[in-house]
Design an enzyme around this catalytic site. Structure first.
Site, PDB file in Angstrom:
ATOM      1  N   LYS A 122       2.909 -15.317   2.452  1.00 54.62           N
ATOM      2  CA  LYS A 122       3.090 -16.053   1.198  1.00 54.62           C
ATOM      3  C   LYS A 122       4.583 -16.337   1.093  1.00 54.62           C
ATOM      4  CE  LYS A 122       1.559 -17.766  -2.725  1.00 54.62           C
ATOM      5  NZ  LYS A 122       0.641 -18.922  -2.804  1.00 54.62           N
TER       6      LYS A 122
ATOM      7  N   TYR B 189       0.824  -1.212   0.000  1.00 47.83           N
ATOM      8  CA  TYR B 189       0.000   0.000   0.000  1.00 47.83           C
ATOM      9  C   TYR B 189       0.858   1.262   0.000  1.00 47.83           C
ATOM     10  CZ  TYR B 189      -4.669  -1.950   0.911  1.00 47.83           C
ATOM     11  OH  TYR B 189      -5.883  -2.584   0.814  1.00 47.83           O
TER      12      TYR B 189
ATOM     13  N   ASP C  15      -6.528  -6.907   4.157  1.00 51.31           N
ATOM     14  CA  ASP C  15      -7.644  -6.244   3.491  1.00 51.31           C
ATOM     15  C   ASP C  15      -8.562  -7.288   2.863  1.00 51.31           C
ATOM     16  OD1 ASP C  15      -9.156  -4.140   2.269  1.00 51.31           O
ATOM     17  OD2 ASP C  15      -8.112  -4.587   0.393  1.00 51.31           O
TER      18      ASP C  15
ATOM     19  N   ASP D 280      -3.225 -18.283   0.610  1.00 55.08           N
ATOM     20  CA  ASP D 280      -4.262 -18.961  -0.183  1.00 55.08           C
ATOM     21  C   ASP D 280      -4.950 -20.042   0.645  1.00 55.08           C
ATOM     22  OD1 ASP D 280      -1.769 -20.189  -0.233  1.00 55.08           O
ATOM     23  OD2 ASP D 280      -1.922 -20.898  -2.291  1.00 55.08           O
TER      24      ASP D 280
ATOM     25  N   ASP E 131     -12.557  -8.889   4.354  1.00 53.31           N
ATOM     26  CA  ASP E 131     -13.835  -8.882   3.621  1.00 53.31           C
ATOM     27  C   ASP E 131     -14.397 -10.301   3.546  1.00 53.31           C
ATOM     28  OD1 ASP E 131     -13.588  -6.134   3.016  1.00 53.31           O
ATOM     29  OD2 ASP E 131     -14.437  -6.432   1.017  1.00 53.31           O
TER      30      ASP E 131
HETATM   31  C1  IPM Z   1     -10.462  -1.143   4.027  1.00 50.42           C
HETATM   32  C2  IPM Z   1     -10.668  -0.533   2.661  1.00 50.42           C
HETATM   33  C3  IPM Z   1      -9.487   0.374   2.328  1.00 50.42           C
HETATM   34  C4  IPM Z   1      -8.227  -0.475   2.339  1.00 50.42           C
HETATM   35  C5  IPM Z   1      -9.612   1.144   1.003  1.00 50.42           C
HETATM   36  C6  IPM Z   1     -10.897   1.960   0.958  1.00 50.42           C
HETATM   37  C7  IPM Z   1      -8.414   2.001   0.743  1.00 50.42           C
HETATM   38  O1  IPM Z   1     -10.855  -1.519   1.708  1.00 50.42           O
HETATM   39  O2  IPM Z   1     -10.337  -0.390   5.011  1.00 50.42           O
HETATM   40  O3  IPM Z   1     -10.444  -2.368   4.128  1.00 50.42           O
HETATM   41  O4  IPM Z   1      -7.896  -1.097   1.319  1.00 50.42           O
HETATM   42  O5  IPM Z   1      -7.550  -0.512   3.368  1.00 50.42           O
HETATM   43 MG    MG Z   2     -11.004  -3.473   2.505  1.00 48.71          MG
END
Ligand code: IPM
Ligand code: MG
Length: 349
Positions: free
Chosen positions: A179, A137, A236, A212, A240
């Site tokens: 990884k 990042y 990240d 993975d 999710d």
């Molecule tokens: C998160 C989001 C952010 C990230 C984006 C919006 C930059 O996806 O906080 O998980 O990738 O960290």
């Molecule tokens: Mg995110």
């Protein structure tokens, strides 16, 4: 002394979920709120997603509450155009918030809202500890007409401090995700985590899992995880994925913390935000699920201000509201933001 909270409603559904969160906070305590433009809203007003003034205001606060940033209006692949997400990254970096905590604990009332079968998710109570200010990042980026690069860098110091956060948070086990069969940064990550473990945390179990494989185990056997420790981008993606165990990404809060007692500077405030985005498709309709925002406010009370009983009061109210049948559209129901807010406020004790 009243705690000062900087609020950043941001874009999309951001303002719609920030307003009820402040109503909730005002019900459990006395706070001074200071609102600022952030993300796309700040780009429109000032040409940048995070102004120096707003960063300074955050530094001077006791905690920062953020709703969501971004939207199609500001989507661009032009490397020189400002993007709302830069505000978020600038804020995390600017406040030194390297430790991102994302608890994933499906509530029994929502076991059937998850796409995973109840038997698989029952008993899951895990914490994703994501490194937040390093890795790909923040590495150097280059772009020519025909190629592009993103550099992924980690130092031993960056790895060690986030690993320490993870071991301190663990009850039984840390699953360190990397990884290492491909990436040099992952091989360093593995070495540093193992050394810290041997030196300071031999009583906690440590396992190394390739990313993975971790993605697969998260769906197959989520209840086997305690703390998942990982670098910025893997965290990240995995968070999710983990969100779906709770039924909806609309349920997941997060806390981003820096050093509690940095040697030279005063303590930086923490940043608290839902994991979900600005949901431009439903913005302005009063349909957004405010629960991840409420749970983020609870993390702010607990980790940002040290108000544990207020934090648990909010969490219990959310749980009771769901047990009494509250379901927003993302959870398969039809309760709008206002109805969800009333249900939680009514259950606050
Ligand atoms: C998160 C989001 C952010 C990230 C984006 C919006 C930059 O996806 O906080 O998980 O990738 O960290
Ligand atoms: Mg995110």
């Amino acid at each position: 002394m009243t705690h000062k909270i900087v609020t950043l409603p941001g874009d999309g559904i951001g303002p719609e979920i920030m307003t009820p969160a402040l109503e909730l906070l005002n019900t459990v305590g006395e706070f001074e709120f200071e609102e600022h433009l952030f993300g796309g809203a700040s780009i429109d007003a000032h040409g940048t997603a995070l102004t120096e003034e707003v960063l300074a205001a955050c530094r001077q606060s006791d905690a920062v509450l953020l709703a969501a940033v971004g939207g199609p209006k500001w989507d661009t692949t032009d490397p020189d155009a400002p993007r709302p997400e830069q505000g978020l990254l600038g804020l995390r970096k600017g406040l030194g918030l390297y430790a991102n905590l994302r608890p994933v604990k499906p509530l029994p009332a929502l076991y059937d809202a998850s796409p995973l079968r109840r038997e698989r998710i029952e008993g899951t109570d895990l914490l994703v500890v994501r490194e937040l200010t390093g890795g790909i990042y923040f590495g150097e980026k280059t772009r020519t007409a025909t190629s592009a690069t993103d550099v992924c860098t980690y130092s031993t110091e960056e790895i060690e401090r986030i690993a320490r956060t993870a071991f301190n948070a663990a009850r039984t086990k840390v699953s360190s995700v990397d990884k290492a069969n491909v990436l040099e940064t992952s091989r360093l990550w593995r070495e540093v985590v193992s050394q810290l473990h041997a030196r300071e945390f031999p009583h906690i179990e440590l396992e190394h899992v390739l990313v993975d494989n971790a993605a697969m185990q998260l769906i197959a056997t989520p209840a086997d995880f305690d703390v998942i420790l990982t670098e910025n981008m893997f965290g990240d993606i995995l968070s999710d994925e983990a969100a779906m165990i709770t039924g909806s990404i609309g349920m997941l809060p997060s806390a981003s913390l820096g050093d509690r007692n940095p040697p030279a500077a005063p303590t930086n405030p923490g940043l608290f935000e839902p994991v979900h985005g600005s949901a431009p498709d439903i913005a302005g309709q009063g349909q957004a699920n405010p629960l991840a925002m409420f749970l983020s406010a609870a993390l702010l009370l607990r980790h940002g201000l040290g108000l544990e009983s207020e934090a648990s009061a909010v969490e219990s109210a959310v749980q009771r509201a769901l047990s009494s049948g509250l379901r927003t559209p993302d959870l398969g129901g039809d309760a709008g933001t206002g109805q969800a807010t009333r249900a939680v406020l009514e259950n606050l004790e």
